[in-house]
Design a protein around this motif. Sequence first.
Motif, PDB file in Angstrom:
ATOM      1  N   ALA A  14       0.767  -1.224  -0.120  1.00  9.03           N
ATOM      2  CA  ALA A  14       0.085  -0.115   0.058  1.00  9.03           C
ATOM      3  C   ALA A  14       0.891   1.162   0.274  1.00  9.03           C
ATOM      4  O   ALA A  14       0.606   2.497  -0.707  1.00  9.03           O
ATOM      5  N   GLY A 396      -4.932   2.723   1.665  1.00  5.24           N
ATOM      6  CA  GLY A 396      -3.794   3.178   1.384  1.00  5.24           C
ATOM      7  C   GLY A 396      -3.583   4.123   2.623  1.00  5.24           C
ATOM      8  O   GLY A 396      -4.134   4.461   3.391  1.00  5.24           O
ATOM      9  N   ALA A 444      -6.597   4.412  -2.678  1.00  7.29           N
ATOM     10  CA  ALA A 444      -5.465   3.430  -2.635  1.00  7.29           C
ATOM     11  C   ALA A 444      -4.190   4.644  -3.046  1.00  7.29           C
ATOM     12  O   ALA A 444      -3.249   4.316  -2.820  1.00  7.29           O
TER      13      ALA A 444
END
Length: 613
Positions: A14, A396, A444
């Motif tokens: 991430a 994220g 993300a």
Amino acid sequence: MTSRMLSIGAAVLAVAAAAAQSTNDPRVGLKAGLHDAGEAIRGLERVASLSNPAGFFDPKQPAGTPTPPERDPNLPPPDPNEPPDPRFANMLAFANSDLAFSGTHLFMGSFHGFNTFDIERPTKPKIAASIVCPGGQGDVSVHGNLLFMSVEQTRGRLDCGTGGVATPVSAERFRGVRIFDITDLSRPRQIAAVQTCRGSHTHTLVVDPKDPANLYVYGSGTSSVRSGEELAGCAKEPEDPNTALFSIDVIKVPLASPDKAAIVNRPRIFADPQTGAFGGLQKGGDRGPGTQPARETNQCHDITVFPEVGLAAGACSGNGILLDISDPVHPVRLDAAADKNFAYWHSATFNNDGTKVIFTDEWGGGTRPRCRATDPPNWGADAVFDIVDRKLQFRGYYKMPAAQTETENCVAHNGSLVPVPGRDIMVQAWYQGGLSMFDFTDSAHPIEIAYFDRGPVDARTLVTAGYWSTYWYNGAIYGSEIARGIDVFRLKPTEHMSQNEIDAAALVRSEEVNTQLQTKTVWPAATPVARAYLDQLARTKAIAADRARAVTAALERGDEVRSAKDKNAAAVVDQLETLASQIDRDAGSASGRDAMRLRALAATIKGRAAKLR
């Protein structure tokens, strides 16, 4: 009611999309100074600054005092644990904290009390009133003619006195939530003082659409538990069935008689659903190499509520939690997340439709340098979650990307949404990392789109300063600078933000804003809103050029029509409605955010046409 730990592998993947702390950035290497520090800015214009008023700074550190000479670059790096320059030693006792807004006034909390500013002209803010009332960081909220203030430190007194409390157990001590009547802004009257076992580090106002007669306050205490001798009902031991740990305080405020405010529940929102044990979430302790130690989840630092979607997000030491607040007196935990990269879950912000939430990690407690080039970009950062079926799904991280120095306290702190239609945008404080505005429409892959930063207060030693909060309010961004006062910013167009998007955001007007009480933004059916969607669709190549030109031309013709009696009104209405239908059909073949923007554009055009009928 589950609790999930992000795996290290998922965290590494991430964060791969997030920029590491960059040393090649205009914010790096700025000159130090209390009032003459170097500055770097992008995508913003600073339109005003106002220093702390008299009585709200240490008289030994008067405004305008020059900072010490620049540190010799040949010397070893400064020691963050070195005692600060004596001129700054007592600065934190006067530190500014959180902000609230009502009408043309801004309220700024402080460790020394609170200040009220007239912001009718954002470019010329002026002090309206100063109230001395020490007792901790002094977070404030407003509701009508009521102001609420958090008090946690043991020096807090019922009478707002400055002398502290002499005895270990004292009836003069106050720790909890103060309530002031601010009908006369220059002479607030304390009308209630709700004592709590752990004091109030922060608090959140909660409105219940089904109960307009009452306001609720979620009080979050993070300090030690008071003795039962000082305040009846306070139990310190975790195993005591009446322990003040593992809960929050729910305070009911009858709006017709706010002086009768009282605690009505201390819900066990961290409990294990199977066993009923109060401490059902993070236990605290070392989590292994490459991770941060966990804090035990027996408190919440900050709770953000979104009554229109029936949810709250709690940043609760070792966990981020999602709550159902359809009954605000009895919140129910829906989900909880843990993260091996988070040291202390600090605050939360939903997006406008309540489908995402950002949690911040206050690694280092806000007084340490945590944005250095050597610091991990996913420590002291934001974690972005999607909310799917009332569960938290990690997407994220985001961290302010410019490397800061050893003498700049820097970590994720308070921010708010910027109401640009069609996008999820947040402006956030990073203490002496300045402010960073970022787009998290793609959960993300959040990206920075604007910033402002100053150099450190002192080049030699770390002095706690920088932005506590940066919040949007009625067309401007207001920053609460811990050591310096207030700054006011306006947006400027860049490749990341068009003038139409700025104009659309400026159309959103509020009469009252407490950032931890989120409300849904609804944009008017106005030309700048339609143009903002057009700009976004053009940016992603999701609208044909000829269609965009046709919409622009029709909107221009619509703006020339003054009333339904205008001879051109009927033709313009027909053209707008035809275009709206065509765009609705286009949305059927689009996907994701572009489909949403096309439908929103069509709805805005229809609304524009309806106004011309």
